[in-house]
Design a protein around this motif. Structure first.
Motif, mmCIF file in Angstrom:
data_model
loop_
_atom_site.group_PDB
_atom_site.id
_atom_site.type_symbol
_atom_site.label_atom_id
_atom_site.label_comp_id
_atom_site.label_asym_id
_atom_site.label_seq_id
_atom_site.Cartn_x
_atom_site.Cartn_y
_atom_site.Cartn_z
ATOM 1 N N TRP A 198 -10.481 -4.259 2.835
ATOM 2 C CA TRP A 198 -10.017 -3.022 2.827
ATOM 3 C C TRP A 198 -10.807 -1.653 2.664
ATOM 4 O O TRP A 198 -12.018 -1.841 2.378
ATOM 5 C CB TRP A 198 -8.704 -2.836 1.520
ATOM 6 C CG TRP A 198 -9.422 -2.627 0.125
ATOM 7 C CD1 TRP A 198 -9.687 -1.755 -0.555
ATOM 8 C CD2 TRP A 198 -10.056 -3.731 -0.323
ATOM 9 N NE1 TRP A 198 -10.187 -1.863 -1.621
ATOM 10 C CE2 TRP A 198 -10.559 -3.232 -1.804
ATOM 11 C CE3 TRP A 198 -10.372 -5.156 -0.415
ATOM 12 C CZ2 TRP A 198 -11.308 -3.977 -2.744
ATOM 13 C CZ3 TRP A 198 -10.964 -5.783 -1.309
ATOM 14 C CH2 TRP A 198 -11.592 -5.203 -2.441
ATOM 15 N N SER A 238 3.043 -6.156 3.956
ATOM 16 C CA SER A 238 2.973 -7.200 4.867
ATOM 17 C C SER A 238 2.941 -8.534 4.220
ATOM 18 O O SER A 238 2.246 -8.488 2.961
ATOM 19 C CB SER A 238 1.958 -6.838 5.789
ATOM 20 O OG SER A 238 0.780 -6.916 5.152
ATOM 21 N N TRP A 262 3.786 3.176 2.208
ATOM 22 C CA TRP A 262 3.204 3.297 3.428
ATOM 23 C C TRP A 262 3.098 2.035 4.233
ATOM 24 O O TRP A 262 3.276 2.008 5.528
ATOM 25 C CB TRP A 262 1.740 3.777 3.206
ATOM 26 C CG TRP A 262 1.773 5.003 2.603
ATOM 27 C CD1 TRP A 262 2.781 6.141 2.679
ATOM 28 C CD2 TRP A 262 0.662 5.851 1.840
ATOM 29 N NE1 TRP A 262 2.282 7.182 1.900
ATOM 30 C CE2 TRP A 262 1.046 7.267 1.313
ATOM 31 C CE3 TRP A 262 -0.490 5.348 1.325
ATOM 32 C CZ2 TRP A 262 0.129 7.896 0.774
ATOM 33 C CZ3 TRP A 262 -1.425 6.183 0.428
ATOM 34 C CH2 TRP A 262 -1.136 7.442 0.199
ATOM 35 N N GLN A 263 2.781 0.834 3.633
ATOM 36 C CA GLN A 263 2.770 -0.295 4.292
ATOM 37 C C GLN A 263 2.899 -1.462 3.332
ATOM 38 O O GLN A 263 2.653 -1.555 2.072
ATOM 39 C CB GLN A 263 1.228 -0.402 4.967
ATOM 40 C CG GLN A 263 1.102 -1.521 5.836
ATOM 41 C CD GLN A 263 -0.494 -1.483 6.494
ATOM 42 O OE1 GLN A 263 -1.291 -0.791 5.921
ATOM 43 N NE2 GLN A 263 -0.849 -2.521 7.245
ATOM 44 N N ARG A 287 0.843 -1.226 -0.120
ATOM 45 C CA ARG A 287 -0.001 0.024 0.049
ATOM 46 C C ARG A 287 0.864 1.116 0.018
ATOM 47 O O ARG A 287 1.920 1.443 0.705
ATOM 48 C CB ARG A 287 -0.994 -0.101 1.174
ATOM 49 C CG ARG A 287 -1.864 1.122 1.286
ATOM 50 C CD ARG A 287 -2.820 0.892 2.463
ATOM 51 N NE ARG A 287 -1.995 1.385 3.779
ATOM 52 C CZ ARG A 287 -1.785 2.527 4.416
ATOM 53 N NH1 ARG A 287 -2.648 3.625 3.651
ATOM 54 N NH2 ARG A 287 -1.302 2.352 5.663
ATOM 55 N N CYS A 315 9.459 2.662 4.989
ATOM 56 C CA CYS A 315 8.144 3.043 4.649
ATOM 57 C C CYS A 315 8.160 4.665 5.221
ATOM 58 O O CYS A 315 8.574 4.790 6.143
ATOM 59 C CB CYS A 315 7.073 2.239 5.596
ATOM 60 S SG CYS A 315 7.023 0.501 5.027
ATOM 61 N N TYR A 360 11.131 -2.039 -0.311
ATOM 62 C CA TYR A 360 11.246 -3.278 0.330
ATOM 63 C C TYR A 360 12.000 -4.305 -0.116
ATOM 64 O O TYR A 360 12.354 -4.186 -1.448
ATOM 65 C CB TYR A 360 9.788 -4.043 0.521
ATOM 66 C CG TYR A 360 9.219 -4.611 -0.698
ATOM 67 C CD1 TYR A 360 9.240 -5.771 -0.955
ATOM 68 C CD2 TYR A 360 8.141 -3.629 -1.449
ATOM 69 C CE1 TYR A 360 8.755 -6.199 -2.185
ATOM 70 C CE2 TYR A 360 7.669 -4.207 -2.557
ATOM 71 C CZ TYR A 360 7.857 -5.548 -2.861
ATOM 72 O OH TYR A 360 7.212 -5.897 -4.115
ATOM 73 N N THR A 418 -6.591 -5.360 5.885
ATOM 74 C CA THR A 418 -6.326 -6.533 6.756
ATOM 75 C C THR A 418 -6.634 -7.840 6.084
ATOM 76 O O THR A 418 -7.517 -7.927 5.276
ATOM 77 C CB THR A 418 -6.942 -6.288 8.252
ATOM 78 O OG1 THR A 418 -6.470 -7.207 9.098
ATOM 79 C CG2 THR A 418 -8.265 -6.446 7.833
ATOM 80 N N TYR A 421 10.529 -1.637 8.920
ATOM 81 C CA TYR A 421 9.607 -2.728 9.100
ATOM 82 C C TYR A 421 10.488 -3.913 8.790
ATOM 83 O O TYR A 421 11.297 -4.137 8.048
ATOM 84 C CB TYR A 421 8.506 -2.553 8.203
ATOM 85 C CG TYR A 421 7.496 -3.724 8.428
ATOM 86 C CD1 TYR A 421 6.582 -3.796 9.350
ATOM 87 C CD2 TYR A 421 7.380 -4.668 7.308
ATOM 88 C CE1 TYR A 421 5.653 -4.722 9.510
ATOM 89 C CE2 TYR A 421 6.259 -5.810 7.642
ATOM 90 C CZ TYR A 421 5.711 -5.886 8.447
ATOM 91 O OH TYR A 421 4.779 -6.718 8.679
#
Length: 574
Positions: A53, A412, A409-410, A11, A377, A387, A43, A362
């Motif tokens: 989302w 995972s 921003w994110q 994201r 991030c 990343y 999530t 992260y």
């Protein structure tokens, strides 16, 4: 059927999309890319089969397996999402607002039935901290902290409160993982000279003075973090103060406490003073790792008796991460440190690799227990966003850099349930990689112009401590303390010095008389092995030499001062 490798969700300012996991790293077709900067939250469900989302207009839920849209809710201001453990309920939270005339706002915490899409219950939840209700793993129990009480609901029936736990000023609580019997840890901050305390209860036995399974009280605590182990047999409590009254640290003062459900409790004794950066349980629930002390920080593994098992020595680190299977431990230094990582085999206590992930904000283990995700991030860092996917042997398998005009921003991993990926044997050989690894440039210390053409002297600000096994030797019940270890080293050094002196002298050699030019009162050069004794010997020899010089000056007829004449008679008295 779930994919063979976990997906990556990304994201950023370029939108929300998914990437296939190792070894392909191509954009996934499971989720069509949603462009724009409006996506605030996403999530996965605990098993990774559902994905939700919020895009600034609606909250959507899709099934990752068949790519089908399940539900869409008109919740434009949603900033938090969470699935219940068995995917029955979706919890959403929007910032609480009140009207201009002062009337109470509308409920901002909604619980939706994932199967039907119906709203099961709405609550007013003003604070974002601890906004989400806590479920047991079988969803038979759900709990919320409401006005110094913990409210319990059973079987997702939110119309009636099944039980309450009431204590004065309950600040926080944590439900235990695993099946029944359910346990809960509650924290009550101290007030008016009374200490803070953490208590463990077994649901639903909350009444009576002896209802608590265990209790631990302490004074130095403005806030606490409570960590259950996986088997729900013990809790680690990190108690911290906002201000260190001794002035030793800007970041307050921390203490680590251990509380077991059988009633035992203890303060975990940490050998080095300073902050506690991180504490993490192994998935085996039999040991935990703590990273603590002023830099360079120490990292130590403790058993359930709070005895040290293995000490990793000192280094630039402030975080610890166990792999999902618990057989690999990563010690890392992120944030204001350079991103150095140490990957350890915790069964044999052997170092596997030492990669460096500079500027990382992260870190996450892949559910397969082999791959690692590090990312830079925003808003923590707004430059060099991107990343990397690593193998634990130190190889970079994939690298993605965000364009200079964009932000990440994110990012995972897609979660998976335990047991989906079996544990594999640890390898120490770096796996092959097509991504070129750039060695980070080591910044050299500043040298003034006058010293730049002279040889460099190796000087260190801190003495580094090497790793050492702290397990007790056969016949000993406990490992040696720091003082005992120091005394043991001194004793061994003295013994070695004596043996060396004997071997140099030899049994058949007769000592030769000293030459006449050497004063008879001088002490021969010797090393005792103890630095304190050596220092005293050196000072004594220095004084004797000065006395000999005074005697020679007096013999030549030189007039001595009164304080100098005092030393000459004293020498004959020795």
């Amino acid at each position: 059927m779930a994919p063979s490798t976990p997906l990556l969700t990304v994201r950023g300012s370029e939108g929300l999309y998914m990437v296939n996991g190792p070894p392909h790293f191509t954009e996934s077709t499971v989720f069509p890319r949603e462009s724009g900067k409006n996506c605030k939250v996403y999530t996965f469900s605990k098993d990774g089969t559902l994905f939700a989302w919020g895009n600034g207009e609606k909250v959507n839920i899709i099934n990752v397996t068949n790519k089908g849209l399940l539900h869409s809710f008109d919740l434009p201001k949603t900033v938090c999402l969470e699935f219940s453990p068995k995917n029955t309920v979706l919890a959403t939270w929007q910032p609480y607002t009140t009207s201009k005339d002062g009337t109470a706002g509308i409920p901002n915490l909604q619980l939706y039935d994932v199967k039907t899409g119906a709203c099961l219950k709405s609550f007013i939840q003003k604070k974002m901290q601890n906004w989400c209700p806590s479920w047991s793993e079988d969803e038979m129990l759900c709990a919320r902290n409401v006005n110094n009480e913990v409210h319990f609901f059973e079987n997702n029936n939110f119309s009636a409160i099944a039980n309450k736990l009431h204590l004065q000023k309950i600040n926080d609580f944590v439900l235990s993982p695993g099946p029944q019997p359910y346990k809960v840890a509650v924290y009550v901050p101290g007030s008016k000279g009374a200490p803070s305390f953490v208590r463990l209860y077994q649901y639903p036995n909350f009444g009576g003075p002896h209802a608590a399974l265990a209790n631990k009280s302490f004074f130095k605590a403005d806030k606490v973090t409570m960590l259950w182990n996986k088997k729900a047999t013990a809790v680690l409590v990190i108690a911290s103060t906002d201000v260190d009254k001794t002035g030793a640290s800007y970041y307050g003062e921390q203490t680590l406490h251990y509380i077991a459900t059988n009633g035992e409790s203890a303060v975990v004794q940490l050998p080095k003073n300073g902050p506690i950066y991180d504490v993490v349980w192994n998935s085996s629930s039999t040991e935990f790792c703590a990273v603590y002390g002023f830099m360079p920080a120490k990292a130590t593994i403790f058993n359930l008796k709070c005895d040290p098992v293995f000490d990793f020595g000192t280094g630039p680190r402030n975080a610890a991460y166990y792999s999902p299977h618990g057989h690999i431990l990563v010690l890392a230094g992120f944030g204001n440190l350079r991103g150095q990582m140490e990957v350890w085999d915790v069964k044999n206590y052997k170092l596997i690799s030492k990669p460096v992930a500079s500027d990382s904000t992260y870190f996450a283990w892949c559910p397969d227990g082999e791959h690692i995700l590090t990312a830079t991030c925003a808003p923590r860092l707004r430059v060099n966003n991107g990343y990397k996917i690593w193998h634990y042997t130190g190889s970079i398998l994939h690298k993605f850099d965000v364009p200079s005009n964009a932000e990440l921003w994110q990012v995972s991993w897609q979660p998976f349930l335990d047991g989906i990926f079996p544990a594999k044997a640890i390898t120490y050989q770096a796996v092959p990689s097509e991504v070129p690894s750039k060695e980070p440039k080591v910044a050299t210390a500043y040298r003034p112009p006058a010293l730049r053409n002279k040889p460099v002297t190796n000087s260190k600000l801190h003495e580094e401590e090497p790793p050492q096994n702290m397990k007790p030797h056969p016949g000993n019940d406990k490992p040696l303390s720091k003082t005992a270890l120091k005394n043991q080293r001194k004793h061994e050094a003295k013994k070695a010095a004596k043996q060396e002196a004997k071997s140099d002298k030899g049994p058949d050699l007769v000592p030769t008389p000293a030459p006449q030019s050497i004063p008879q009162n001088t002490i021969p050069q010797s090393v005792s092995g103890d630095p304190e004794i050596d220092k005293k010997i050196k000072n004594l020899k220095k004084k004797l030499k000065a006395i000999e010089q005074l005697k020679e000056q007096a013999a030549t007829g030189k007039q001595l001062e009164k304080n100098q004449e005092m030393f000459i008679p004293r020498k004959h008295k020795i």
